[in-house]
Design a protein around this motif. Sequence first.
Motif, PDB file in Angstrom:
ATOM      1  N   HIS A 109      40.636  30.242  64.505  1.00 56.05           N
ATOM      2  CA  HIS A 109      39.281  30.570  64.965  1.00 56.05           C
ATOM      3  C   HIS A 109      38.354  30.938  63.815  1.00 56.05           C
ATOM      4  O   HIS A 109      37.181  30.587  63.832  1.00 56.05           O
ATOM      5  N   GLN A 110      38.917  31.657  62.843  1.00 59.65           N
ATOM      6  CA  GLN A 110      38.070  32.013  61.695  1.00 59.65           C
ATOM      7  C   GLN A 110      37.609  30.763  60.952  1.00 59.65           C
ATOM      8  O   GLN A 110      36.442  30.643  60.569  1.00 59.65           O
TER       9      GLN A 110
ATOM     10  N   LEU B 296      36.487  30.342  53.097  1.00 58.33           N
ATOM     11  CA  LEU B 296      37.350  31.024  54.066  1.00 58.33           C
ATOM     12  C   LEU B 296      38.799  30.540  53.963  1.00 58.33           C
ATOM     13  O   LEU B 296      39.736  31.311  54.195  1.00 58.33           O
TER      14      LEU B 296
ATOM     15  N   GLN C 120      40.458  32.667  51.612  1.00 57.22           N
ATOM     16  CA  GLN C 120      40.820  33.982  52.136  1.00 57.22           C
ATOM     17  C   GLN C 120      41.946  33.901  53.164  1.00 57.22           C
ATOM     18  O   GLN C 120      42.935  34.631  53.091  1.00 57.22           O
TER      19      GLN C 120
ATOM     20  N   LEU D  83      35.643  39.865  59.108  1.00 57.20           N
ATOM     21  CA  LEU D  83      35.141  38.647  59.746  1.00 57.20           C
ATOM     22  C   LEU D  83      35.445  38.604  61.240  1.00 57.20           C
ATOM     23  O   LEU D  83      36.481  39.109  61.695  1.00 57.20           O
ATOM     24  N   ASN D  84      34.541  37.973  61.966  1.00 57.99           N
ATOM     25  CA  ASN D  84      34.800  37.682  63.377  1.00 57.99           C
ATOM     26  C   ASN D  84      36.070  36.856  63.517  1.00 57.99           C
ATOM     27  O   ASN D  84      36.343  35.986  62.678  1.00 57.99           O
ATOM     28  N   ASN D  85      36.811  37.123  64.567  1.00 61.76           N
ATOM     29  CA  ASN D  85      38.048  36.387  64.871  1.00 61.76           C
ATOM     30  C   ASN D  85      39.215  36.732  63.957  1.00 61.76           C
ATOM     31  O   ASN D  85      40.283  36.138  64.068  1.00 61.76           O
ATOM     32  N   SER D  86      38.977  37.630  62.996  1.00 65.70           N
ATOM     33  CA  SER D  86      40.103  38.006  62.137  1.00 65.70           C
ATOM     34  C   SER D  86      40.950  39.049  62.871  1.00 65.70           C
ATOM     35  O   SER D  86      40.536  39.620  63.877  1.00 65.70           O
TER      36      SER D  86
ATOM     37  N   LEU E 219      35.130  28.891  63.032  1.00 70.54           N
ATOM     38  CA  LEU E 219      33.867  29.621  63.029  1.00 70.54           C
ATOM     39  C   LEU E 219      33.132  29.431  61.702  1.00 70.54           C
ATOM     40  O   LEU E 219      31.904  29.379  61.654  1.00 70.54           O
TER      41      LEU E 219
ATOM     42  N   MET F 237      46.262  31.904  65.703  1.00 67.29           N
ATOM     43  CA  MET F 237      45.033  31.666  66.473  1.00 67.29           C
ATOM     44  C   MET F 237      43.830  32.254  65.752  1.00 67.29           C
ATOM     45  O   MET F 237      42.744  31.665  65.702  1.00 67.29           O
ATOM     46  N   SER F 238      44.057  33.433  65.192  1.00 66.84           N
ATOM     47  CA  SER F 238      42.978  34.102  64.472  1.00 66.84           C
ATOM     48  C   SER F 238      42.521  33.254  63.280  1.00 66.84           C
ATOM     49  O   SER F 238      41.324  33.061  63.060  1.00 66.84           O
ATOM     50  N   ILE F 239      43.504  32.732  62.536  1.00 68.26           N
ATOM     51  CA  ILE F 239      43.153  31.890  61.374  1.00 68.26           C
ATOM     52  C   ILE F 239      42.392  30.649  61.831  1.00 68.26           C
ATOM     53  O   ILE F 239      41.356  30.281  61.263  1.00 68.26           O
TER      54      ILE F 239
END
Lengths: 371, 605
Positions: free
Chosen positions: B12-13, B34, B37, A275-278, B16, B8-10
Motif C-alpha cells: 500500500h505504501q 519509497l 525505504q 507514512l500513510n499505510n506504514s 500510494l 500489505m503495508s509495503i
Amino acid sequence: MAEASIVRFTDSSSLQDLNTAIKGLCQENIQGVLLIACVENNYLETQLNKILFDCQLPICGGMFPKIIYKGKSYQHGAIIVGLKVKPDIVNYEALSQIDDQLSDYIENKSQPIQRHKSFIIISDAMCKVSEDFVDHFYNFMGSGVTSIGGGAGSLDFVSRPVIFTNQGIKGDLTQVIALPCPLINDIGHGWDIVDGPYLVTAAKGHYVHSLNYQSTYTFYKEIIQNKVNTTLDDKFFNQYAKQYPLGIVSIDGEILVRDPIQTNFSYLECVGNILNNSMVYLLSSDKDKMFASSQQVANNIAQQRPFNNLLLFNCISRDLFLESDSEQELAIIQNTLSETPLIGAMVLGEIANTDNGMIRLLNKSTVLGVF
Amino acid sequence: MNTAMNIMSIQHQLVLAIGEETDLKKMIYQFLHLAGQCLNATNSHVFIMQDQQNTPVYQLTEEDSLQHFLSFPSRRDGINTLLSQNLEQLANQFFESDATSGIIEQSSGLYYVFKLGHFGVFIIERKSALSREIQSSLPPVINKLTNSCIASINYRTMLFEINMRKEVEEQIRYQATHDDLTGLYNRMEVQRCLTKAIEDTVTEKKTGYVLSINLMNFKNINDAIGYHVGDKVLRQVADRIKKSTDKKTTIAIFNGHEFILIIDHLPANKMKSQLIIGDIIAEIIHTIERPFELSEGSFSLSCFIGYERFTDNKKNAQDIIKNASIAMYEAFKKSKDKALAYKSIMSEQLNDHIRYTKEIKQALINNDFELHYQPQFDHLYNMVGAEALLRWNHPTRGYESPAVYIPIAEESDLIIDIGNYVLEQACRDIKRLRQRTLPAFFQQISINISAKQLAKRDFVSNVIGMVNKYQIPPSSLKIEITESIMMGNLERSIDGLNTLLKFGVTCAIDDFGTGYSSLAYLKRIPASLLKIDRSFVTDIHLDQSNKAIISMIIQLAKSVNMEVIAEGVEQEQEVSCLIELGCYQFQGYYFSRPITFNDLLKFKH
C-alpha cells in the motif's frame, strides 16, 4: 584518518570566553572551526554575530540542549573544535520557504561539495523540511557517502537561530560540513518492540492522525494503559511518551524509532515523518538495553582504530529517559574509546546512514562518528 | 499475521507513492524513494523506452530504444549511477528476455529486475535477498506502476498536443495581428488598439495621439540594392522606434513602410500633451535620420510625420489614422516641416486633389486632352522636328497648366493612361503629317515618357505596337526621357531602349544637366540626342558659367556620339552663342511657341 583536531572547552555561558577560545584556536594551525554550544548559554545575538563575522576561518556548528565533552554532558558551555582538515561548508538557507524547488535548490547548492563522501549535517530541528532535505541531499550525493549529524535547538521547541555560520547565527537552515577525509559511523538505540504492529491510517509529515482507524492519541493512550495496567488521565503523555516511542521496522528487521513529542489530544507529533499505510510498533527500553546498545556502538567503532576525532550525536530524549544514568551511557562510550576525547551534543533528532546506505532522520538513537 | 500485514503495508505504501501524480519523473522519483525505504534498497532504477527526442513512449516503433530514466539515489560513490557499472547492459539484456521478473547476482549486490509492460525495466539493488513473500507481493505493485507510467505518458502526450494546439492558435492569432517582417502590429490590430485607447481616453479624461510616419528614400534602397537590404533597414527602423518610445506605445506598420504609433494616457491639457508629443516626434526623427550601418553599406533615411490628437470618441479609429496619414502626406508634399499636426483644411485639400484626379480621368474619357507641337530647328532655320506637348482643354476652365495636372497624374497610374494617349495621338499625327509632303529636313516627332511608363514591362511592345498600328517609320518617332527616370530599374530600362533603337525608334535625354544621374550611365543609355535644359540656355550670352556648362555638355555629347539641341531659346543672341559653342539645333519661343497640330500642318507649308 584526519589529524587530531584541537579541542577547547568551556563550561561558561560567557561570550567573551567563547571569543577568547575561538581567537586562541585561530592562532593555531587549523583549517576551520566547529562550534558546539549549549542553547541555554543564551548568547546575545548581536554580540555573537560580531564574533562569527570576525572569524577569518570557515565556521560551523550549532546550539543544542546539551553538549558532551570527554564523556560528560553540560547544559552550559561550549566546545570549540579547531579542525585540522579544511571543511567545505554549505548553508542551505530559508528551507521552509523553498517548497517545490527544494530538490533543485539542493542540487545547485551542493555542486561545490559533490566530490566529497563524508558529511556532518546539522539542521535546525524546528525546520519542518529537515527530513525532506536529507532525502533530496542523499538522492543528489548518492549511495556510498557517510553522514552523521543531528538537530540543533532547544527543548522548548521554540524556533530561534541555532546554526553558526560566518554570516552570523541562523535558523531555518541545514548546514552540511563536507570533510576531505574518511568518516566512519555507527548507530544504535536499544529500543525493542513491545506491541504492534498498528496500521498508520492517517498521517502527514510529522503528524500521525490515526492508527488502526482510531484517533492516534486515544489509541496510543489505550495501548500504554494496557502495558502499565493503570488507567491513565490526559497528563499521561508527558510521563509515558518518552518511555514508549513508536517504531518503524524495515523488512530486514532494522527498527527506526519515531519519538512522539507533542499532542493536541488527537494527533501525535513525532520527530520525523511517518507514512500513510506504514506499520508502526510500540517500543520500550530500559537503561540496561540502552547501555548495551551504546556499548555495541562503541565496540563497533573501536574496531575502526586508529582514529583521531570522536563525534557523538546522542538523542536528548535518551538523556531525558535515562535521567541521572545518562552520564553512565556517555562514560561507557568514552571508556571504550578512552584514547580520544568524546565530544558531541545531545540533539533533537539524529542523522546518519541506515543499513541500506540511505541517510535518515533518527530518533532516540546514538550516532557516533570517527574521522 | 504480522508478516501478512507488513507485506500489505509495503504494497500500500508503494502504491500510494505512485499516487495520482501525472508527471512521470516526479511519480517515479516518489516510487523509487519509497522503494529505498520500504524495501531497504541501496539503489533503484527505472529504464524506459524513449523516442529520438528522449521522450518516454510505451507504444514502440523501431527507432525507440530502452534508456535510463531515473535512479534513486541519482549517484553511487560520487559518480553518476549509470557510469558506475554496466547497469544499462543489465537492463537491456533483461528487457530482451522473455522473463517478466528475475534476480541477477553480481559482486556489487543483488539485482531484482521487473518488466514494466513492454516498455520498461524496474531494478532494485539490495545487499541481501528479499524474502519470498515480499518478492511475490511486488508484481501487483509493478502492474500499478506500469499502468501509472502509461497514464502519465498519455497525459504528457495529451498535454503536449494541447500545448502544440495552443501554440499554433497563438501563432495564427499573432500572424493575424502582426506584421511578419517587423513583428509590429498590423492595420487591423492597430485599429482595435486605437478603439480601446479612445475609450480609455474618454473614461480617464486624458489625451492621446496617433502618429503616422512615412520613410523617405526607402523605396530607393529596395529598388537599387534589393528587398533583402530594405527588409533589414525596416527591421532596424522598427527597433529604433520601439527604443525611442515608451513601452506602452502601440506601434504598427502599414503599406510596407508607413508606421502608425498610438501614444495615449497623456495629460488632457493640450499644451502639456503637445510638449510631450513634440519631444517624442523629435526623438523619432532623430533616431530615423541616424545612418543605418549594414554589412551591405551605410544607408540614410528621413521621415515625415503627421499626427492627430484625440480626446473624445467623436472620430472613430479609422478616421483618426486617416487624418494622421493626411497630415503626414501634407508634410511630405510641402517638405518644409518634418512633422505636421492634422488640420481639417488638409482633408479639404486632399478632397480637391482627389476630385482633380477624377477630372483628369474624365478628361481622358471625354478626349479633352490634345497634343500641341513645338517645332525644332537647325541653325539654317530648317524645321527638323517637333516635340509633342500635352494640353488639357478643360470644358469650363479652359487650358489647364501641365505643371498642375502632370504631378497629380504622376501620383496615380493616370500618367500611364495619359502616356498611352500621347503615344497613340503622336503616332496618329505622324501618319497624318506623312500623308502631306514633309519638309526635306523634318526628321521626327518626339514624345515625353514618364518614369512609370518606362518602368512598365509592356512599354517597349506598346511603342512598337503603336508604330506598327499606324504604319509609320519607326525613325519618325523619338522618345524623350529624363536622367532621373533612369534611376529605377536601370538595366531593364536600358534593355528596353536598346530594343527600341534596334527597331528604329530613337531616344533623347530631356532636361539634361538638371538630373543627378552618374555621367558613367550616359554612355550606356542608347540615346542619340541630348536636350540642354532651358535653365542653362536663358541669357547664355550674358552668363559665363552657363556658357561653360553648355560647352561641357556639348563636348560630352560629342564624346559619346550624340547630337545636342538647346531648349528654351528665346533670343537671337542665345542662338548665336549656341552656334558658337557648337550647338546647331534649337527649340524655343524665338523660333516658335507650341502650336496645334493644324497649325503645325500650316507651319510646314
